[in-house]
Structures are given as C-alpha cells and as structure tokens.
Design a protein around this motif. Structure first.
Motif, PDB file in Angstrom:
ATOM      1  N   LYS A 549       0.783  -1.228   0.000  1.00 28.28           N
ATOM      2  CA  LYS A 549       0.000   0.000   0.000  1.00 28.28           C
ATOM      3  C   LYS A 549       0.813   1.276   0.000  1.00 28.28           C
ATOM      4  O   LYS A 549       1.512   1.568   0.947  1.00 28.28           O
ATOM      5  CB  LYS A 549      -0.915   0.002   1.227  1.00 28.28           C
ATOM      6  N   GLY A 550       0.676   2.027  -1.042  1.00 27.50           N
ATOM      7  CA  GLY A 550       1.089   3.419  -1.049  1.00 27.50           C
ATOM      8  C   GLY A 550       2.569   3.757  -0.837  1.00 27.50           C
ATOM      9  O   GLY A 550       2.950   4.892  -0.969  1.00 27.50           O
ATOM     10  N   HIS A 551       3.409   2.777  -0.495  1.00 29.23           N
ATOM     11  CA  HIS A 551       4.794   3.142  -0.191  1.00 29.23           C
ATOM     12  C   HIS A 551       5.538   3.567  -1.442  1.00 29.23           C
ATOM     13  O   HIS A 551       5.254   3.132  -2.540  1.00 29.23           O
ATOM     14  CB  HIS A 551       5.525   1.967   0.453  1.00 29.23           C
ATOM     15  N   HIS A 552       6.529   4.413  -1.199  1.00 27.04           N
ATOM     16  CA  HIS A 552       7.322   4.919  -2.302  1.00 27.04           C
ATOM     17  C   HIS A 552       8.764   4.513  -2.025  1.00 27.04           C
ATOM     18  O   HIS A 552       9.418   5.057  -1.140  1.00 27.04           O
ATOM     19  CB  HIS A 552       7.170   6.446  -2.320  1.00 27.04           C
ATOM     20  N   PHE A 553       9.260   3.502  -2.749  1.00 29.22           N
ATOM     21  CA  PHE A 553      10.637   3.041  -2.565  1.00 29.22           C
ATOM     22  C   PHE A 553      11.400   3.263  -3.868  1.00 29.22           C
ATOM     23  O   PHE A 553      11.418   2.386  -4.734  1.00 29.22           O
ATOM     24  CB  PHE A 553      10.681   1.548  -2.231  1.00 29.22           C
ATOM     25  N   PRO A 554      12.058   4.397  -4.018  1.00 25.95           N
ATOM     26  CA  PRO A 554      12.642   4.716  -5.326  1.00 25.95           C
ATOM     27  C   PRO A 554      13.741   3.754  -5.772  1.00 25.95           C
ATOM     28  O   PRO A 554      14.010   3.651  -6.964  1.00 25.95           O
ATOM     29  CB  PRO A 554      13.171   6.138  -5.154  1.00 25.95           C
ATOM     30  N   ASN A 555      14.405   3.046  -4.830  1.00 29.16           N
ATOM     31  CA  ASN A 555      15.508   2.181  -5.260  1.00 29.16           C
ATOM     32  C   ASN A 555      15.135   0.731  -5.478  1.00 29.16           C
ATOM     33  O   ASN A 555      15.987  -0.098  -5.777  1.00 29.16           O
ATOM     34  CB  ASN A 555      16.652   2.257  -4.259  1.00 29.16           C
ATOM     35  N   VAL A 556      13.858   0.410  -5.294  1.00 35.49           N
ATOM     36  CA  VAL A 556      13.433  -0.961  -5.561  1.00 35.49           C
ATOM     37  C   VAL A 556      13.264  -1.122  -7.070  1.00 35.49           C
ATOM     38  O   VAL A 556      12.490  -0.398  -7.694  1.00 35.49           O
ATOM     39  CB  VAL A 556      12.102  -1.273  -4.836  1.00 35.49           C
ATOM     40  N   THR A 557      14.008  -2.051  -7.659  1.00 34.39           N
ATOM     41  CA  THR A 557      13.861  -2.267  -9.106  1.00 34.39           C
ATOM     42  C   THR A 557      13.195  -3.600  -9.409  1.00 34.39           C
ATOM     43  O   THR A 557      12.759  -3.832 -10.522  1.00 34.39           O
ATOM     44  CB  THR A 557      15.222  -2.225  -9.832  1.00 34.39           C
ATOM     45  N   LEU A 558      13.155  -4.510  -8.414  1.00 32.50           N
ATOM     46  CA  LEU A 558      12.484  -5.795  -8.637  1.00 32.50           C
ATOM     47  C   LEU A 558      11.452  -6.048  -7.540  1.00 32.50           C
ATOM     48  O   LEU A 558      11.779  -5.991  -6.360  1.00 32.50           O
ATOM     49  CB  LEU A 558      13.518  -6.927  -8.620  1.00 32.50           C
ATOM     50  N   THR A 559      10.214  -6.299  -7.958  1.00 39.18           N
ATOM     51  CA  THR A 559       9.266  -6.836  -6.988  1.00 39.18           C
ATOM     52  C   THR A 559       8.851  -8.201  -7.484  1.00 39.18           C
ATOM     53  O   THR A 559       8.672  -8.413  -8.688  1.00 39.18           O
ATOM     54  CB  THR A 559       7.956  -6.026  -6.853  1.00 39.18           C
ATOM     55  N   ALA A 560       8.686  -9.135  -6.551  1.00 41.88           N
ATOM     56  CA  ALA A 560       8.282 -10.477  -6.947  1.00 41.88           C
ATOM     57  C   ALA A 560       7.084 -10.898  -6.128  1.00 41.88           C
ATOM     58  O   ALA A 560       7.047 -10.705  -4.906  1.00 41.88           O
ATOM     59  CB  ALA A 560       9.432 -11.451  -6.721  1.00 41.88           C
ATOM     60  N   ILE A 561       6.091 -11.422  -6.805  1.00 39.74           N
ATOM     61  CA  ILE A 561       4.947 -12.003  -6.119  1.00 39.74           C
ATOM     62  C   ILE A 561       5.266 -13.489  -6.015  1.00 39.74           C
ATOM     63  O   ILE A 561       5.271 -14.210  -7.007  1.00 39.74           O
ATOM     64  CB  ILE A 561       3.654 -11.729  -6.897  1.00 39.74           C
ATOM     65  N   VAL A 562       5.592 -13.923  -4.802  1.00 35.80           N
ATOM     66  CA  VAL A 562       6.168 -15.247  -4.632  1.00 35.80           C
ATOM     67  C   VAL A 562       5.148 -16.342  -4.932  1.00 35.80           C
ATOM     68  O   VAL A 562       5.464 -17.340  -5.572  1.00 35.80           O
ATOM     69  CB  VAL A 562       6.745 -15.403  -3.203  1.00 35.80           C
ATOM     70  N   ASP A 563       3.919 -16.144  -4.474  1.00 37.85           N
ATOM     71  CA  ASP A 563       2.910 -17.168  -4.712  1.00 37.85           C
ATOM     72  C   ASP A 563       1.633 -16.518  -5.235  1.00 37.85           C
ATOM     73  O   ASP A 563       0.744 -16.158  -4.477  1.00 37.85           O
ATOM     74  CB  ASP A 563       2.626 -17.920  -3.407  1.00 37.85           C
ATOM     75  N   ALA A 564       1.565 -16.361  -6.552  1.00 42.11           N
ATOM     76  CA  ALA A 564       0.424 -15.659  -7.134  1.00 42.11           C
ATOM     77  C   ALA A 564      -0.819 -16.546  -7.177  1.00 42.11           C
ATOM     78  O   ALA A 564      -1.919 -16.055  -7.385  1.00 42.11           O
ATOM     79  CB  ALA A 564       0.765 -15.170  -8.532  1.00 42.11           C
ATOM     80  N   ASP A 565      -0.647 -17.842  -6.981  1.00 39.89           N
ATOM     81  CA  ASP A 565      -1.803 -18.746  -7.083  1.00 39.89           C
ATOM     82  C   ASP A 565      -2.707 -18.661  -5.856  1.00 39.89           C
ATOM     83  O   ASP A 565      -3.883 -18.998  -5.904  1.00 39.89           O
ATOM     84  CB  ASP A 565      -1.339 -20.198  -7.232  1.00 39.89           C
ATOM     85  N   HIS A 566      -2.091 -18.201  -4.769  1.00 40.02           N
ATOM     86  CA  HIS A 566      -2.810 -18.077  -3.521  1.00 40.02           C
ATOM     87  C   HIS A 566      -3.952 -17.081  -3.714  1.00 40.02           C
ATOM     88  O   HIS A 566      -3.745 -15.935  -4.056  1.00 40.02           O
ATOM     89  CB  HIS A 566      -1.827 -17.566  -2.467  1.00 40.02           C
TER      90      HIS A 566
END
Ligand code: ADP
Ligand code: ZN
Ligand code: ZN
Length: 736
Positions: A549-566
């Motif tokens: 929610k709403g966070h601003h992390f300018p140095n994050v270049t990779l986000t991973a959804i570990v378990d999208a099937d859930h």
C-alpha cells in the motif's frame, strides 16, 4: 413561560432500535439542551449513562409521570451540528443499525465519558473595561501585577494563558490577582481560520494532473463525486495536494482518508513538509486525549487539513471544502464488525448534505466506482503516465511447474534477484502469509495440527516458537509428534519468516527486513524499517500486503509475487477483483525512481486469465471482463445485497435461526427480492462458533431495504435469537 413540558428524544448506546423519551433536567433555569449535545441519564437500572439529544417535542406517547429526567446536560454547545446529526440518522437507517450505537461509534472515545469539551479548550485572558481604564500607578506596590497590566495595556488582544506566563514572565498567581481585581477576564479565543499556504513545490504538474485539479477545484461549493484513475506513481498525491492548496486558499478545510496511516507515515510527512498550516490526524495510534485535541482543531476550524483512517469521516469540520479518499478500492474503508458501514459511501452522503466535492483516487478503482462512472454518477479523471518520467515496470511470468525450488523460490527468481542485487538495487518480495510454516503435518498419516476452535491448521511461528491460529489468534506451544500415530510432524508451506531464512542462506552477505504484522507490532517499528529502506541499508525486503500500500521506494527495481496462485480459487465473488488490485498495487512498488522496474510473478497457472489480461492489457481491461461476469451473474454492482450473519456454538441453532428468518422475509412476497441460504460462511467456524449466512439480493435498492427494519424487529423476538450472535451487513464487501 410556556407551561408545555418539553420531551427530549435521546439516543442511548444500546442495541435497541429506537430513541428514548426523557424530561429535561430539573433545574428550570437551564436552557433546554440542543440536538447533538451529550446528557447524563438514568437508563433501566443503570445511572449516569451518556446519551445524545436527537430531537425534542411537546408530547410523548408515554404518560408524563412515567418519564425519567435527564440528570445533567454535559455540553453547552452541540458535539455534532445539524448536518452531522442528519448524517448519523441516515447511517442508522441505511445500515439498519441501532441509532444509539451509531452515534456512540462516531463519538471520540474521550467523549464517551462525561468529560467536558471545555476542559480541552485552552484558557485565554483579555482586559476588562476597568483594566483598560486603570492607571498603572495603582499597582505600584505589586511590581509583578504592574508588569502584567502594563504588558496587557500595550498588547490589548486576548492572550492564551500559557503565552502570557511566558511572554510577561510572571507566575499564575499574578493572573489570579488581576482577575480578582476585575482587571482581566477569561475569554474564548476565536480560532485562526486564515490558513497559511506556503508553497515549496518543486515541479510543474503535467497536463492531466492540471486538468484533474481544475475540475475538482471548479466544483468547490457543490456536491460532485470524481474518480481519479491513475497508475501507481502517476502523481495522484500531488493532485490531492494541489487541490488542498486551492481549498486552503478559499479558507476551507480538506478531509483526506487513507487506508492505514500507521503504515504510511511517509504520506503524513509529505503533507507536513508541503503545508505549514495545522494538520489534524485521526487514527487509532494516537492516545484518546491526543486524538481529541486533533478532533477539536478540526471542529473549531483551526486545522486546515484533516488526515485520517475510516472513522475520520465522523470528524466535525467548521468549514469543509473537499473530501478526498485515497486508494478508494481498499477494504479497510468498510467496518466489518459491530456497526458495519462503508466510510466511502457515508462520506459521499455527507458531501451531499454539506454540498462539497469528493475525490476518490486509485490505481485500481473498485468495480462499484467504475459502475458509477458508467451510470454517470461519478465524473472520471485520468492520469495515464507515470509522473516525473518514471516508466512502467516490465512483467515476467515465471512458470514454476517442475522447476528447481529453494523453498518457495524458483531458481529463475533467485537468478533474477541476484542480478538486481549485483547492480546495488533493492528487491522486494511479496507473500501474503506471515509466520514460518502454514501447516504442521504428519508424513505418515496426513494428520494436521489444527485449532480446535476453528478447525483450521495452525501456522507455525518460529520467532515466537508457537503455533498460532490466524483465524482466532489462539496459540499453543508447538507439538512435535502426530496425535494419531506419534510419527514426527514436519513443516509444510512457506510464510514470510521462512522466506527470510531461505534468503539468508542464499545471500548471506545481504541485509534484509521483514515487514508483516509480527515485525511491526512495536510502536515506531514500521517507521524505523522504512527509514532503513530509504537510506539504502536494506537490500532485500520481504513483506505481506502491508507492503503493497502506497509506499514509495525509489531504489526498488524488482518486486516479486512469490505465490500468485494463492487466492485464485476463493469462492468469494470479489476474490478476482481483490487479487487483481493487490497484484497491480504490489507491482506498483517497482521502478518508482529513475531506474526501470521489473515485476516477477511466480505461478503454477501461467495461462490464467487474470495474469494474461493484466500483464498484456492492464487492470482496466481485466476489470471490464469482471464487470461483464458480474452483469451476467447479476451480482453487485449490478444488484444490491445484504447478508444476515449468524454464528452459534451449535451448527443447528445458526441454521435454524436463519431458516426462520428466511421464512419471515419470504412472507413479505417482495417479487424483486431473492433470498438464498442459509449457507456456510467462507470461514465456516471461528473461535468455536459455526458461521452461517442468509443472502438477500435485489435489483433495486428500495426492494432490498423496504422490509429489513420490520424484519429485524421480528428477529429480535425470535426464539433462537438468544442462542445465536447475529448481525446484518448492508452492501457487504467480504463474504468471510
Ligand atoms: P501516486 O500517489 O499516484 O502513487 P505520487 O504523487 O506519489 O504518485 O508521485 C510519484 C512521484 O512522482 C513522487 O515522487 C512525486 O513527487 C513525483 N511527481 C508527481 N508529479 C510530478 C510532476 N508533475 N513532475 C515531476 N515529478 C512528479
Ligand atoms: Zn500421523
Ligand atoms: Zn482458531
């Protein structure tokens, strides 16, 4: 004097669905208390209950001598003004909830006791005529009094007591002496409602942002709902702030709702940095007294901006100018227990009563709001590019079937993480399950350690060394062997703690932070983790939806959804909508700075519509598909729904109660109303209670609501009603 006795209708915090008649206080000199004032009353066998005056009349249907008297009027001025009282009464009618509880829910906790509002209003002093005309010489023998009177004669405006003590450098005794001599008197300071608007904005808004600001500010003074549909990072917050600025310049206040302020201290900071006017904060992290001080500054008009969570919609405002709801799709705007109301819908109703615009903002607008756009009830506004030149992330769908796994992480994902870390970027892993292992299971016979009260598996928490039930928070020391065959149990499934451990093993020289309900329990824990993320001392972040929610992390270049099937297979008809929203919100955390972002989705179902449509065509496209499904199935927003929930220690009591309820409502023979059930709730058992529901559905609101009040009265006297806990939920958002 009129001989007619006046009868007051009082809202009392009890489950009764009505107002109670009382006679005014015995003291004839006292003026009759106005609607919105709190009073102390005897109620049944209890004394000193706090009620709120709703109305008055000359007659009661009860004989005079049966009516009790009010003990005492607490407030001189109403706590709730006229339009607020109207709003509260509307909410009680619309949500079919007892009026006394609705009003009590809207009272700040501090006012639910007989505390006097005036206690919190700071004392101010001004000179009397006598004081102005007195020659200083008369005080020659009391140098301190001389000093104070001299100061006041020079600065004749009213002064706050604590300012006086400081500036005139005197003791409180001196003030008292001047008061005794009638040189000075107490006064109420009129709050300053000239809001300073200092603008230290660094950049120009882009064309779409300007258009949004223009449309909303043009609507100040009239009631109109806008929906700002803007990608994550497209500059919605900047739009809010420009609107707030215009509203302050017009001498009016802005109320801004946020899903969870405690989790997003950054946004408060942004408002504080931008505006130097007083900002009132309303959320549960404040002490009751602190919260009350803030509440007062909203009510007396001295705060130009009010930032708060759901319950902030009840905050009184002296000159409201605009209401803004950020992340309007968020589930936290619906209160899910007790008085079940939608803060969004109630605030929209308030805007109509007070004639002002509402701005709803989201990167993933709810289907309800999109439907209102279709019907032309809301006006659409759009932001289609990321602000400040940031680009949208690239999606990678990782099909993990048959892949080598390190716990919950595929080798594909581990590689991807390594590449991003090698470039000194930050990585964010998202998993919506806290704890270590989701099951303790026997490999020999399949037995699982389950919470007896909910019949659901315990989650093992390594940090606490406990098994915890995520449905009822019940916990136990972990057991090591199977209760059936005494074989050792082993741990199945991955929570955030376990992923963190796995990552430590894979990347021993990297620093990590875990963000979930457990790691952020202590006050300020969240802020301190956020600080570390922003100063770059964290490489890998692992978190639950708190991170989405709403966070601003300018140095994050990779986000991973570990378990999208859930979550793909939940039977709640809103499950796909929620999952799509979460998916987009999580991916919105990547590449918010100058570097391009990547979003990885691990799944066993790479062909699922949800991934394909969102990745290829975006949320809006998928939302259209969902809308068509809802239309075909005649589900909300294409129909109106209410749930009658019942829970009981015996399954048969809950079912029996709802069956009886179904018979009673069907007797109304309302053609446009359909009744389904009883059916088990999504969580069938919790804390030892079996949970069942009856679903009411209609194609128009009137048909749904028409019979509910009289039906609920019948239910109150039903035989089984004492054995079940039951409640009505209008426009339910969650079928759990
Ligand atoms: P959202 O609320 O839609 O997620 P924000 O308002 O937080 O987006 O904006 C994302 C980032 O872009 C912030 O750092 C913000 O300061 C910056 N930003 C917003 N609008 C502009 C603009 N017009 N020009 C340059 N930067 C902008
Ligand atoms: Zn076993
Ligand atoms: Zn449980």
């Amino acid at each position: 004097m009129s001989a007619d006795p006046v009868v007051l209708q009082i809202a009392v915090p009890t489950p009764f669905r009505k107002l109670f008649d009382y006679l005014p206080e015995n003291n004839a000199n006292k003026s009759v208390s106005k609607p919105g004032c709190r009073v102390l009353i005897p109620f049944g066998k209890r004394k000193h209950i706090i009620g709120v005056v709703v109305s008055s009349s000359k007659h009661s249907e009860y004989p005079q001598n049966k009516l009790k008297r009010i003990e005492h009027v607490i407030d001189e001025q109403p706590v709730f003004e006229k339009t607020q009282m109207e709003l509260l009464l509307w909410a009680s009618r619309y949500y079919h909830h007892p009026v006394g509880e609705v009003i009590n829910n809207a009272l700040p906790v501090w006012l639910r006791k007989a505390n006097q509002l005036e206690q919190l209003v700071p004392i101010a002093w001004q000179m009397t005529k006598k004081g102005k005309n007195t020659a200083l010489d008369t005080l020659k023998r009391s140098p301190k009094q001389y000093q104070l009177l001299e100061y006041l004669q020079k600065h004749s405006q009213p002064h706050l007591e604590h300012d006086l003590l400081e500036q005139a450098d005197i003791h409180k005794r001196v003030i008292q002496s001047l008061e005794q001599k009638q040189f000075i008197e107490k006064t109420a300071l009129t709050p300053n409602m000239q809001y300073s608007v200092s603008d230290n904005n660094k950049f120009d808004l882009n064309q779409e942002q300007k258009q949004a600001v223009k449309n909303v500010t043009a609507a100040i003074g009239s009631s109109q709902v806008f929906l700002l549909d803007g990608l994550t990072g497209s500059g919605k917050t900047e739009v809010y702030m420009e609107i707030v600025k215009a509203v302050l310049q017009a001498g009016k206040q802005s109320l801004i709702l946020l899903p969870e302020i405690g989790l997003t201290p950054q946004i408060i900071q942004r408002f504080k940095q931008r505006f130097h006017c007083k900002i009132a904060i309303q959320h549960s992290g404040l002490s009751n007294r602190e919260r009350m001080q803030h509440w007062l500054s909203a009510k007396d008009g001295s705060a130009g901006i009010v930032l708060g969570t759901r319950s902030a919609i009840w905050t009184p405002l002296a000159n409201p100018g605009v209401f803004i709801i950020d992340e309007e799709h968020d589930l936290s705007y619906k209160q899910q227990e007790g008085f079940r109301y939608s803060a969004k819908d109630t605030l929209i109703m308030r805007s109509q009563l007070e004639q002002l615009p509402v701005l709803l903002g989201s990167a993933t607008p709810s289907l309800e709001s999109q439907y209102n756009i279709q019907k032309k009830s809301y006006q659409p506004l759009q932001l289609r590019v990321r602000a400040g030149g940031a680009t949208l992330p690239e999606f990678k769908l990782f099909d993990v079937r048959g892949k080598k796994m390190y716990g919950a992480l595929s080798d594909l994902l581990v590689n991807e993480i390594r590449q991003h870390l090698n470039k000194n970027n930050q990585v964010l892993l998202f998993l919506n399950r806290r704890g270590y292992a989701t099951h303790l299971i026997c490999h020999a016979c399949g037995w699982k350690a389950c919470c007896e009260r909910c019949e659901r598996p315990y989650t093992y928490h390594k940090t606490y060394k406990k098994m915890i039930c995520h449905h009822c928070d019940n916990y136990k020391n972990p057991i090591e062997t199977c209760a059936e065959c005494e074989q050792p149990l082993f741990m199945l499934g991955h929570g955030t703690e376990r992923i963190e451990e796995q990552l430590h093993a894979l990347f021993p020289d990297k620093t990590m932070a875990r963000i979930d309900r457990d790691s952020t329990r202590k006050k300020n824990a969240m802020s301190s983790i956020l600080e570390k993320i922003n100063d770059g001392s964290i490489d890998i972040l692992i978190g639950t939806q708190m991170l989405a929610k709403g966070h601003h992390f300018p140095n994050v270049t990779l986000t991973a959804i570990v378990d999208a099937d859930h979550g793909l297979f939940s039977t709640d008809f809103r499950a796909s909508e929620r999952l799509a929203q979460l998916f987009v919100q999580v991916s919105g955390r990547a590449g918010r700075g100058e570097k391009k972002g990547t979003v990885v989705v691990q799944t066993h179902q790479p062909d699922h519509d949800l991934f394909q449509q969102i990745i290829q065509h975006g949320y809006q496209h998928y939302a259209k598909t969902l809308m068509q499904e809802r239309e075909t199935a005649e589900l909300p927003p294409y129909s109106y729904m209410a749930l009658l929930n019942a829970e009981a220690h015996n399954q048969s009591d809950a079912v029996g109660f709802l069956r009886h309820a179904a018979v009673l409502i069907n007797e109304r023979k309302e053609k446009q109303l359909s009744v389904f059930g009883p059916v088990p709730a999504l969580i069938e058992k919790r804390s030892g209670r079996f949970r069942q529901q009856l679903i009411l559905q209609a194609n128009n609101r009137n048909a749904l609501h028409k019979h509910i009040d009289s039906w609920l009265l019948q239910l109150e006297t039903a035989k089984l009603s004492k054995k079940v806990r039951w409640s009505i939920d209008i426009d339910p958002q969650d079928m759990a």
